[in-house]
Design an enzyme around this catalytic site. Structure first.
Site, short mmCIF file in Angstrom:
data_model
loop_
_atom_site.label_atom_id
_atom_site.label_comp_id
_atom_site.label_asym_id
_atom_site.label_seq_id
_atom_site.Cartn_x
_atom_site.Cartn_y
_atom_site.Cartn_z
N CYS A 5 0.86 -1.19 0.00
CA CYS A 5 0.00 0.00 0.00
C CYS A 5 0.90 1.24 0.00
O CYS A 5 1.66 1.46 0.94
CB CYS A 5 -0.94 0.01 1.20
SG CYS A 5 -1.82 1.59 1.35
N CYS A 8 0.41 3.53 3.00
CA CYS A 8 1.03 2.98 4.22
C CYS A 8 2.53 3.22 4.20
O CYS A 8 3.15 3.51 5.23
CB CYS A 8 0.73 1.49 4.34
SG CYS A 8 -0.95 1.10 4.90
N HIS A 47 -4.64 1.64 8.12
CA HIS A 47 -5.10 1.22 6.79
C HIS A 47 -6.55 0.76 6.81
O HIS A 47 -6.92 -0.16 7.55
CB HIS A 47 -4.23 0.08 6.24
CG HIS A 47 -4.64 -0.32 4.84
ND1 HIS A 47 -4.11 0.27 3.72
CD2 HIS A 47 -5.55 -1.21 4.38
CE1 HIS A 47 -4.68 -0.25 2.64
NE2 HIS A 47 -5.55 -1.16 3.02
N ASN A 86 -13.23 9.37 -3.73
CA ASN A 86 -13.48 8.37 -4.76
C ASN A 86 -13.55 7.01 -4.08
O ASN A 86 -12.66 6.67 -3.29
CB ASN A 86 -12.36 8.38 -5.80
CG ASN A 86 -12.29 9.68 -6.57
OD1 ASN A 86 -13.31 10.32 -6.81
ND2 ASN A 86 -11.09 10.09 -6.94
N GLY A 92 -13.13 5.73 -9.99
CA GLY A 92 -11.85 6.41 -10.14
C GLY A 92 -10.88 6.22 -8.99
O GLY A 92 -9.80 6.82 -9.00
N THR A 94 -7.91 4.82 -7.17
CA THR A 94 -6.71 4.11 -7.64
C THR A 94 -5.83 3.67 -6.48
O THR A 94 -4.99 2.78 -6.65
CB THR A 94 -5.88 5.00 -8.58
OG1 THR A 94 -5.52 6.20 -7.90
CG2 THR A 94 -6.65 5.34 -9.85
N HIS A 97 -6.41 2.92 0.05
CA HIS A 97 -6.18 3.33 1.44
C HIS A 97 -7.01 4.61 1.57
O HIS A 97 -6.83 5.55 0.78
CB HIS A 97 -4.69 3.59 1.67
CG HIS A 97 -4.32 4.04 3.06
ND1 HIS A 97 -3.36 3.39 3.83
CD2 HIS A 97 -4.75 5.08 3.80
CE1 HIS A 97 -3.22 4.02 4.99
NE2 HIS A 97 -4.07 5.06 5.00
N HIS A 99 -8.75 8.00 1.81
CA HIS A 99 -8.19 9.36 1.68
C HIS A 99 -9.27 10.29 1.21
O HIS A 99 -10.20 9.89 0.51
CB HIS A 99 -7.01 9.38 0.70
CG HIS A 99 -7.33 8.86 -0.67
ND1 HIS A 99 -7.34 7.51 -0.97
CD2 HIS A 99 -7.67 9.50 -1.81
CE1 HIS A 99 -7.65 7.34 -2.25
NE2 HIS A 99 -7.87 8.53 -2.78
P1 AMP Z 1 -7.81 8.19 -5.98
O1 AMP Z 1 -7.88 8.20 -7.47
O2 AMP Z 1 -9.00 8.85 -5.33
O3 AMP Z 1 -7.53 6.80 -5.43
O4 AMP Z 1 -6.61 9.15 -5.61
C1 AMP Z 1 -5.32 8.71 -5.42
C2 AMP Z 1 -4.45 9.93 -5.55
O5 AMP Z 1 -3.19 9.62 -5.03
C3 AMP Z 1 -4.24 10.41 -6.99
O6 AMP Z 1 -4.73 11.74 -7.12
C4 AMP Z 1 -2.73 10.34 -7.17
O7 AMP Z 1 -2.22 11.40 -7.92
C5 AMP Z 1 -2.24 10.36 -5.73
N1 AMP Z 1 -0.95 9.73 -5.50
C6 AMP Z 1 -0.55 8.50 -5.90
N2 AMP Z 1 0.70 8.25 -5.48
C7 AMP Z 1 1.09 9.34 -4.77
C8 AMP Z 1 2.28 9.70 -4.06
N3 AMP Z 1 3.34 8.87 -3.99
N4 AMP Z 1 2.34 10.91 -3.46
C9 AMP Z 1 1.29 11.75 -3.52
N5 AMP Z 1 0.13 11.48 -4.16
C10 AMP Z 1 0.04 10.29 -4.78
#
Ligand code: AMP
Length: 114
Positions: A5, A8, A47, A86, A92, A94, A97, A99
């Site tokens: 993750c 994490c 997590h 999301n 959407g 991705t 975890h 957030h």
């Molecule tokens: P989601 O699509 O809602 O799951 O948002 C995940 C977000 O995490 C996306 O906007 C990515 O740009 C962001 N993201 C992924 N990896 C990192 C990282 N290492 N540091 C900061 N943001 C990240």
């Protein structure tokens, strides 16, 4: 901590992030691919796969994530901002975890729900 993750790993300090705020239970850092003039993610350190799962399992920490979203927005100079959760790949998500996206400076007239 969940293996593999990315968030994490940020909490554990194993990969870098531009942190903007931290509490005992939450961390806020800038999104690596910002979609707005302000784009910060607030996450629980613990997590859970998504925000609703977090709220069901640990409502106090979910409340702190929401509270910190407001703290960070104001700290960054935004009284008005959008919060986005999301949930599910089809919507959407991705990173699985929990957030919240804290988005400031978007053109409200162009928002999907406006
Ligand atoms: P989601 O699509 O809602 O799951 O948002 C995940 C977000 O995490 C996306 O906007 C990515 O740009 C962001 N993201 C992924 N990896 C990192 C990282 N290492 N540091 C900061 N943001 C990240």
């Amino acid at each position: 901590m969940a293996t593999d993750c990315i968030f994490c790993k940020i909490v554990a300090g194993e990969i870098p992030a531009e942190k903007v705020a931290e509490t005992d239970t939450t961390l806020a850092f800038r999104d690596i691919n910002p979609k707005a003039p302000l784009h910060v993610l607030v996450i629980p350190k613990v997590h859970h796969p998504d925000a609703a799962s977090l709220a069901s399992a640990e409502p106090q920490i979910a409340a702190e994530v929401l509270s910190q979203a407001g703290v960070v927005a104001r700290q960054e100079g935004y009284e008005d901002y959008n919060l986005v959760f999301n949930t599910g790949a089809g919507a959407g998500q991705t990173v699985f975890h929990a957030h919240v996206h804290v988005l400031g400076g978007l053109d409200a007239s162009k928002l999907f729900l406006a």
